[in-house]
Design a protein around this motif. Structure first.
Motif, PDB file in Angstrom:
ATOM      1  N   CYS A  62       0.850  -1.187   0.000  1.00 47.83           N
ATOM      2  CA  CYS A  62       0.000   0.000   0.000  1.00 47.83           C
ATOM      3  C   CYS A  62       0.885   1.237   0.000  1.00 47.83           C
ATOM      4  CB  CYS A  62      -0.911   0.002   1.218  1.00 47.83           C
ATOM      5  SG  CYS A  62      -1.958   1.472   1.293  1.00 47.83           S
ATOM      6  N   ARG A 100       0.027   4.077   1.026  1.00 44.04           N
ATOM      7  CA  ARG A 100      -0.292   4.954   2.157  1.00 44.04           C
ATOM      8  C   ARG A 100       0.072   4.336   3.500  1.00 44.04           C
ATOM      9  NH1 ARG A 100      -6.280   6.003   2.100  1.00 44.04           N
ATOM     10  NH2 ARG A 100      -5.786   7.942   3.169  1.00 44.04           N
ATOM     11  N   CYS A 101       0.211   2.988   3.517  1.00 46.36           N
ATOM     12  CA  CYS A 101       0.452   2.314   4.790  1.00 46.36           C
ATOM     13  C   CYS A 101       1.683   1.420   4.676  1.00 46.36           C
ATOM     14  CB  CYS A 101      -0.735   1.428   5.179  1.00 46.36           C
ATOM     15  SG  CYS A 101      -2.308   2.276   5.144  1.00 46.36           S
ATOM     16  N   CYS A 107      -5.977  -2.696   0.612  1.00 49.96           N
ATOM     17  CA  CYS A 107      -5.267  -2.510   1.878  1.00 49.96           C
ATOM     18  C   CYS A 107      -6.274  -2.710   3.004  1.00 49.96           C
ATOM     19  CB  CYS A 107      -4.681  -1.112   1.955  1.00 49.96           C
ATOM     20  SG  CYS A 107      -3.959  -0.788   3.571  1.00 49.96           S
ATOM     21  N   CYS A 137      -6.272   0.776   5.416  1.00 50.60           N
ATOM     22  CA  CYS A 137      -6.846   2.079   5.069  1.00 50.60           C
ATOM     23  C   CYS A 137      -7.971   1.961   4.054  1.00 50.60           C
ATOM     24  CB  CYS A 137      -5.770   3.007   4.533  1.00 50.60           C
ATOM     25  SG  CYS A 137      -5.228   2.559   2.870  1.00 50.60           S
TER      26      CYS A 137
HETATM   27 ZN    ZN Z   1      -3.310   1.339   3.262  1.00 54.14          ZN
END
Ligand code: ZN
Ligand code: ADP
Ligand code: ZN
Length: 734
Positions: free
Chosen positions: A452, A454-455, A470, A473
């Motif tokens: 991911c 973002r994570c 994911c 998120c």
């Molecule tokens: Zn994520």
């Protein structure tokens, strides 16, 4: 001039002072809501004190705009509860107070109270009686059903309406707007003491009887009871009898359950036992109005049983007589953002405050609770055998996957056992605690794994939807056709999730009715209730699912449980991993053989000799708990030490870490308190935010609390433009 001290939902640990509105103020206004000017806007908060002076200079003091006297004020006990939470969790009082109120009361609009909440009836108006049902479109099922029923019965209440259709409340609103239907108040059902009894109570087992006999004489005093009963030992029956005792004394019972999904079953059991008792449920699945109704009935002492998830612990209960926390070990009792409270611990405070007993029920108590029971702070009652006649705990066996081949993560003995179960028309459960098709998408040529952006986590393969998702998120993206790193086409899902196991089993058993139960398949509102019904009414043969299935369910015809791969948690760095794994496996295993048919549990593992699996086979919670406690004592982990985290989130990890370093450098650490170096969190990045924490601990809870109090005051004034920070007292996740 009296000064109103108002708790507002802002992240500052202070109350805000205001002059009374032109309409004046009385001492009775403590605990009511007030709308006040705040910056350029207005905000609604709760008056928690009325003072005679203010530190703010008189010309700066603003006047409150409005005092809401729409509902009775919050009682002093509620304000004390909020103060306790604010102090113990070192969280701003205003946020604590507003977090504890139903949404409807946080708004700046007055609440219009109905004459008698929830007990409204509906009937047809003259127009409605003349209306032609056949003119209503066929797809408006709810409306058609409601009108038909109203023509037959003339009056119905909201409960009956709901039973006709899930969309009843929306349909009723439309019918009200059309003036086809009108609302009328209904008389409350009278709850006579005799109504608390029903004719066919089961005969108690000896252990149940003992538990009740021990608690009953002390039902009017505060004690924390651990009801430690093996799976299927009939803890619910013990709750019911104790609730009944309190009902006879016109006292309210608060029942907390970990999952919103568990409320309907328990609600049904309670309603069947106490048909004329006012029961309300409180959880996040309710509409704001429904929640408000339940809350009000509880606050006014009308609701006698309040059944809810963790947020229900803040409900004002003037006649509180008993608190029950079912499945007390469950992690969901701990809120993981904002005010990070443990509803179980707050519930204990409430029981103590009200001077009433609290029952913590579990087959696998948390080690904290167990330790408190062993040391005598809590009183322990055991239910060592299953309640249903002839039901015994299942036989648990390990399948050693070092010398037994698995195909698509399923071994031949598991297939054989499932086959046998199918032939006997009994249900089986295949447990795999990973949803999706596979936990990773891998490139076989360069080792790339989809992650991911973002994570700090891998993306999970959801084959059916052809998506990568994911699980932290919610981000999703399409399946790549080539490896983005090396361009190779040889990318493939690696590992197994529920979807993959479901597909494998479908191949093996083309005629079996297989149901997958995980957060994806139960996401739609009411989906899980329908699935439960299908399970209970034997329209399912094999359940494939995650830990949703481990919780509290009582499936009568389920005889086989298989656990596919749980080894990963055996060697986790989290010191709570073993405790959690053991609890989870014991709970899932506990779904087998509850109805009297013999149960069997098969665990695929490479470590059959591990002490955890050994204890599991023996159904020996105590010996494993003692081993784990000993390990924790030696290593200096809770419950032998008290912990808190200062958490910091920032767009850049360096900022979070340096904030924490500054925070730790600016205080003198007293004796008996340890402050550790800042480190990235286990999930170091979430939704594009870097997360770090700093651990503080002490053998003395008091010392830790004192330190946190002093520290918090300094943190409040520490400049921190880029960083969001929060304190997490008694953290469960790192
Ligand atoms: Zn994520
Ligand atoms: P748990 O302790 O796991 O929460 P439950 O309360 O779900 O157990 O009870 C397990 C089953 O035992 C239920 O089907 C319940 O109806 C049944 N049961 C409970 N008490 C008795 C009893 N005294 N006699 C017969 N059946 C009982
Ligand atoms: Zn590659």
């Amino acid at each position: 001039m009296p000064i109103l001290r108002v708790a507002l939902d802002v992240p500052l640990n202070i109350l805000f002072d205001y002059l009374p509105p032109d309409t004046g103020i009385t001492a009775q206004d403590i605990g009511v809501r007030a709308r006040v000017p705040f910056g350029r806007n207005t905000m609604t908060g709760v008056i928690v004190e009325i003072a005679t002076f203010s530190d703010v200079s008189p010309e700066k003091l603003k006047r409150a705009e409005h005092i809401f006297r729409d509902i009775p004020p919050l009682p002093p006990a509620s304000l004390d509860l909020f103060r306790f939470c604010s102090e113990y969790y070192h969280h701003p009082l205003g946020e604590v107070v507003m977090n504890g109120l139903p949404n409807r009361l946080r708004s700046s609009k007055p609440f219009v109270m109905r004459t008698s909440p929830n007990i409204l009836g509906y009937r047809l108006t003259a127009t409605g009686r003349e209306a032609d049902i056949s003119a209503i479109p066929h797809r408006s099922v709810a409306k058609r059903r409601l009108l038909k029923k109203l023509k037959e019965t003339s009056i119905m209440d909201s409960q009956e309406a709901k039973e006709l259709s899930k969309r009843a409340s929306l349909a009723l609103k439309e019918l009200l707007a059309l003036h086809w239907v009108e609302e009328i108040p209904l008389a409350l059902p009278s709850a006579s003491p005799s109504a608390h009894r029903t004719s066919s109570l089961p005969d108690l087992t000896a252990a149940q009887k003992n538990a009740i006999d021990v608690i009953a004489p002390r039902i009017t005093e505060f004690n924390t009871w651990l009801l430690h009963g093996v799976t299927g030992s009939g803890k619910t029956e013990v709750y019911l009898r104790l609730i009944s005792l309190r009902l006879q004394q016109a006292r309210q019972t608060l029942v907390l359950v970990p999952e919103i999904n568990l409320t309907p079953q328990l609600e049904a059991i309670f309603r069947a036992r106490f048909p004329s008792v006012r029961l309300v449920s409180l959880h996040s699945g309710l509409s704001p109005n429904e929640r408000m109704d339940s809350w009000l009935q509880a606050q006014q002492g009308d609701a006698e049983i309040i059944l809810g998830t963790r947020l229900a612990v803040f409900t004002p209960l003037p006649k509180l007589g008993l608190v029950i926390v079912d499945e007390e070990h469950d992690l969901s009792f701990k809120q993981q953002d904002g005010l990070r409270y443990s509803a179980r611990d707050v519930a204990i405070f409430r029981a103590k405050q009200a001077g009433v007993p609290i029952i913590l029920g579990s087959a696998t108590p948390s080690l904290e609770t167990y330790y408190n029971a062993v040391t005598g702070r809590y009183l322990q009652l055991q239910l060592p055998v299953r309640a249903v006649r002839n039901a015994t705990l299942p036989l648990i066996r390990c399948i050693d996957t070092r010398n037994t081949k698995t195909e698509e993560s399923v071994s031949a003995p598991v297939i054989t056992a499932l086959e046998k179960c199918l032939a006997l028309n009994q249900q089986s459960l295949v447990f795999i605690n990973r949803r999706g098709y596979a936990p990773v998408l891998l490139c076989r040529s360069c080792g790339w794994a989809a992650a991911c952006h973002r994570c700090a986590s891998r993306l999970v393969v959801h084959l059916r939807e052809k998506k990568l998702r994911c699980h932290h998120c919610g981000h999703q993206e399409p399946f790549p056709s080539l490896c983005p790193e090396c361009g190779n086409q040889d990318i493939a899902p690696f590992g197994h999730g529920t979807q993959r196991v479901e597909a494998t089993l479908a191949q093996h058993f083309p005629n079996a009715r297989i149901m997958r139960i995980d957060r994806d398949s139960t996401a739609r509102k009411d989906a899980w209730q329908q699935m439960l019904k299908d399970i209970q009414e034997q329209r399912v043969d094999i359940l494939v699912g995650t830990q949703i299935l481990a919780k509290g369910h009582d499936f009568q015809n389920l005889s086989l449980v298989t656990i596919l791969n749980s080894d990963a948690s055996l060697f986790s760095t989290d010191f709570r991993a073993s405790e959690r794994l053991f609890a989870q496996l014991m709970q899932v295993a506990g779904r087998a053989g509850r109805g009297g048919i013999p149960g069997e549990v098969l665990i695929q593992t490479e470590f059959p000799d591990h002490p955890l699996y050994y204890a599991l086979r023996q159904h020996d919670y105590d010996s494993l708990a003692q081993t784990l406690l000993e390990e924790r004592r030696t290593a200096g982990f809770p419950p032998f030490i008290y912990q808190a985290l200062l958490r910091a989130d920032a767009p850049k990890l360096a900022d979070a870490l340096s904030f924490l370093a500054t925070a730790s450098a600016m205080v003198k650490v007293p004796q008996q308190v340890e402050v550790f170096d800042p480190v990235p969190a286990q999930l170091a990045r979430l939704k594009g935010t870097e997360r770090a924490y700093l651990l503080v601990q002490s053998k003395s809870r008091k010392k830790l609390q004192e330190f946190l109090g002093a520290w918090r005051a300094k943190l409040d004034v520490l400049p921190n433009r880029k960083v969001r920070w929060t304190l997490d007292v008694d953290p469960l996740e790192f």
